[in-house]
Design a protein around this motif. Structure first.
Motif, short mmCIF file in Angstrom:
data_model
loop_
_atom_site.label_atom_id
_atom_site.label_comp_id
_atom_site.label_asym_id
_atom_site.label_seq_id
_atom_site.Cartn_x
_atom_site.Cartn_y
_atom_site.Cartn_z
N ARG A 1 67.76 -9.68 14.69
CA ARG A 1 68.29 -10.27 15.93
C ARG A 1 68.03 -11.78 15.97
O ARG A 1 68.88 -12.56 16.35
N LEU A 2 66.81 -12.17 15.58
CA LEU A 2 66.47 -13.60 15.60
C LEU A 2 67.30 -14.35 14.56
O LEU A 2 67.74 -15.48 14.79
N ARG A 3 67.53 -13.70 13.42
CA ARG A 3 68.33 -14.36 12.38
C ARG A 3 69.78 -14.50 12.81
O ARG A 3 70.42 -15.51 12.54
N HIS B 1 63.47 0.22 23.72
CA HIS B 1 64.56 -0.24 24.61
C HIS B 1 64.17 -1.50 25.37
O HIS B 1 65.03 -2.32 25.69
N LEU B 2 62.88 -1.69 25.65
CA LEU B 2 62.46 -2.93 26.32
C LEU B 2 62.51 -4.12 25.36
O LEU B 2 62.83 -5.24 25.75
N LEU B 3 62.16 -3.86 24.09
CA LEU B 3 62.23 -4.94 23.09
C LEU B 3 63.67 -5.40 22.93
O LEU B 3 63.98 -6.60 22.91
N THR B 4 64.58 -4.43 22.84
CA THR B 4 66.00 -4.75 22.69
C THR B 4 66.52 -5.49 23.92
O THR B 4 67.24 -6.49 23.80
N LEU C 1 66.91 -12.99 25.76
CA LEU C 1 66.71 -14.21 24.97
C LEU C 1 68.06 -14.79 24.53
O LEU C 1 68.32 -16.00 24.64
N GLU C 2 68.92 -13.90 24.07
CA GLU C 2 70.25 -14.33 23.64
C GLU C 2 71.00 -14.97 24.81
O GLU C 2 71.61 -16.04 24.66
N GLY C 3 70.92 -14.33 25.96
CA GLY C 3 71.57 -14.87 27.17
C GLY C 3 70.97 -16.23 27.55
O GLY C 3 71.69 -17.13 28.00
#
Ligand code: PLZ
Length: 445
Positions: A354-356, A428-431, A437-439
């Motif tokens: 996700r970070l990448r 599910h909380l990590l996701t 973060l993306e938002g």
């Protein structure tokens, strides 16, 4: 865990009115020198959630700075602490000892790197452990100089503040600093002048050359290093660097102190970050994750080094307090039964792609790094020049907070967003946190 529903809930703006009222009282009663990164006042916490005074439920990506690795109010910690606090709260181990202290020392001997004979001494905070590691190293070697790295963080007491690299906020106007501390470049791949491929070799060459010319090997008691730097920005040295430093220390009679206060106890996907390369330090400092949130710290090391200190030379009123030791025994049991090193690796597997992806989308993300559940992105305004962007970092951090995600920053240049979720947090909380973060990037960049 206190039966907290594992769900983000926003009832009010963050912080809400009750937190704001408490913050006003804080400002009137607590020194301005103690600041708060996200002033929501917490009332309960568990799993991956913090519940604040306004009934908001925030997703925790900070673990109170890498402390609540087993989760907040983890069941085994709560159980042991409750039993211990009812039995007795303090005698002072230096006066009339108790078994819990010895059991924690035994667990440290078993779990820390290396199968040599070990001894431990327990303290209250990470800084206190680092101070004592330096005292022990000096006493055992009869030498005084201590080598620390750029971007290092080792604490806020006089000696540990002197070991810490960064001026603001840790050292500014707080001098004079302790003597016989020398600083060498850190193997920081992203910012290595000639590129990451040369980093391990050149950083090691500079380290040995500076020790030789500026201190003298025979005057050097210890080299202290965080195997992955924490406050300095989650700097992961290239493979091979730590091993070379460890070998050099052995060849020169210098003690290697691994400061695993932030990296230790499953955080990086191993029990200790040194395990990644099979590095065996002479002394290791631990705190934070060791006791699920109760104040406890330790120095663990080679028996002959730890026993070189004269009887009575180490101690303190509260070091290894029985309640904190009970908490540590509960936390360690949790880490073992729930195989938390494995859980940390699963967190890495969930986060890194996700970070990448984010980094591919936003050129302002200059670097993605970390291991296990200790991950970060470094933000720059100009990817070619790698100009640190602390303003963007602060803005993204704030945007996460507003959405009920507790993120932290780090880094010498204040341009690192770091992620340290509790290992009790459900996927599910990590996701959801990563979605937020993306938002936050979309809204801020
Ligand atoms: N060594 C590697 O990470 C504490 C400090 C937060 P104490 N890091 C969080 C702050 O701003 O004060 C730390 C660390 C490493 C030593 C310490 C010091 O541990 O328990 O905070 O004294």
């Amino acid at each position: 865990m206190t039966g907290i529903e594992q769900r983000r809930i926003l009832n009010t703006a963050i912080p809400g009115p009750r937190s704001a009222a408490l913050q006003a009282r804080k400002n009137a009663a607590v020194s301005a020198g103690v600041s708060t990164g996200l002033p929501v006042y917490v009332e309960r916490a568990g799993g991956g959630i913090l519940v604040d005074a306004d009934g908001n439920q925030l997703i925790d990506f900070g673990s109170g700075i890498a402390v609540t690795t087993v989760g907040n109010a983890a069941p085994r910690v709560v159980e042991r602490v409750q039993a211990q606090v009812a039995d007795f709260t303090h005698t002072c181990f230096m006066i009339t000892p108790y078994a819990e202290y010895v059991e924690v020392a035994e667990a440290l001997a078993e779990l820390t790197p290396g199968d040599h004979e070990k001894r431990s001494a327990l303290f209250n905070s990470g800084a206190e452990a680092v101070e004592n590691a330096v005292k022990i190293a000096r006493s055992a070697t009869g030498r005084q100089a201590v080598v620390a790295f750029e971007h290092a963080y080792h604490g806020r007491t006089n000696l540990t503040m002197s070991l810490t690299a960064k001026n603001m906020p840790y050292k500014h106007r707080f001098g004079p600093f302790a003597g016989e501390i020398y600083r060498v470049p850190m193997a920081y791949p992203y910012r290595w002048p000639t590129g990451p491929d040369n980093c391990a070799e050149e950083a090691f060459a500079q380290f040995t050359s500076q020790v030789h010319t500026q201190i003298g090997e025979e005057n050097t008691a210890a080299v202290i290093i965080e195997p992955i730097q924490g406050e300095g920005g989650f700097v992961v040295p290239p493979d091979g660097f730590l091993t070379r430093v460890a070998d050099w220390c052995r060849d020169n009679g210098v003690l290697l102190i691994a400061d695993e206060i932030q990296t230790g106890f499953c955080r990086t996907g191993d029990w200790f970050a040194c395990d990644h390369e099979g590095v065996v330090p002479d002394l290791i400092t631990t705190a934070k994750g060791i006791a699920g949130g109760l104040p406890l710290a330790a120095v663990t090391g080679r028996a002959e080094v730890m026993d070189a200190v004269h009887p009575g030379g180490l101690g303190g009123t509260y070091g290894g307090n029985p309640v904190a030791c009970a908490a540590a025994l509960g936390a360690i049991e949790t880490m073992k039964t729930e195989d938390l090193p494995r859980r940390a690796r699963a967190v890495e597997a969930l986060f890194l792609p996700r970070l990448r992806d984010l980094a591919a989308k936003y050129s302002q993300i200059g670097d993605v790094r970390g291991r296990g559940a200790m991950l970060a992105v470094e933000l720059v305004s100009d990817p070619a020049a790698k100009t640190p962007d602390p303003a963007l970092t602060a803005a993204v951090n704030k945007a996460c907070h507003a959405e009920g995600l507790v993120t932290l920053t780090a880094g010498t240049y204040g341009n690192v967003l770091r992620f340290l979720p509790p290992l009790s947090s459900p996927d599910h909380l990590l996701t959801e946190g990563l979605d937020i973060l993306e938002g936050a990037f979309a809204a801020t960049v």
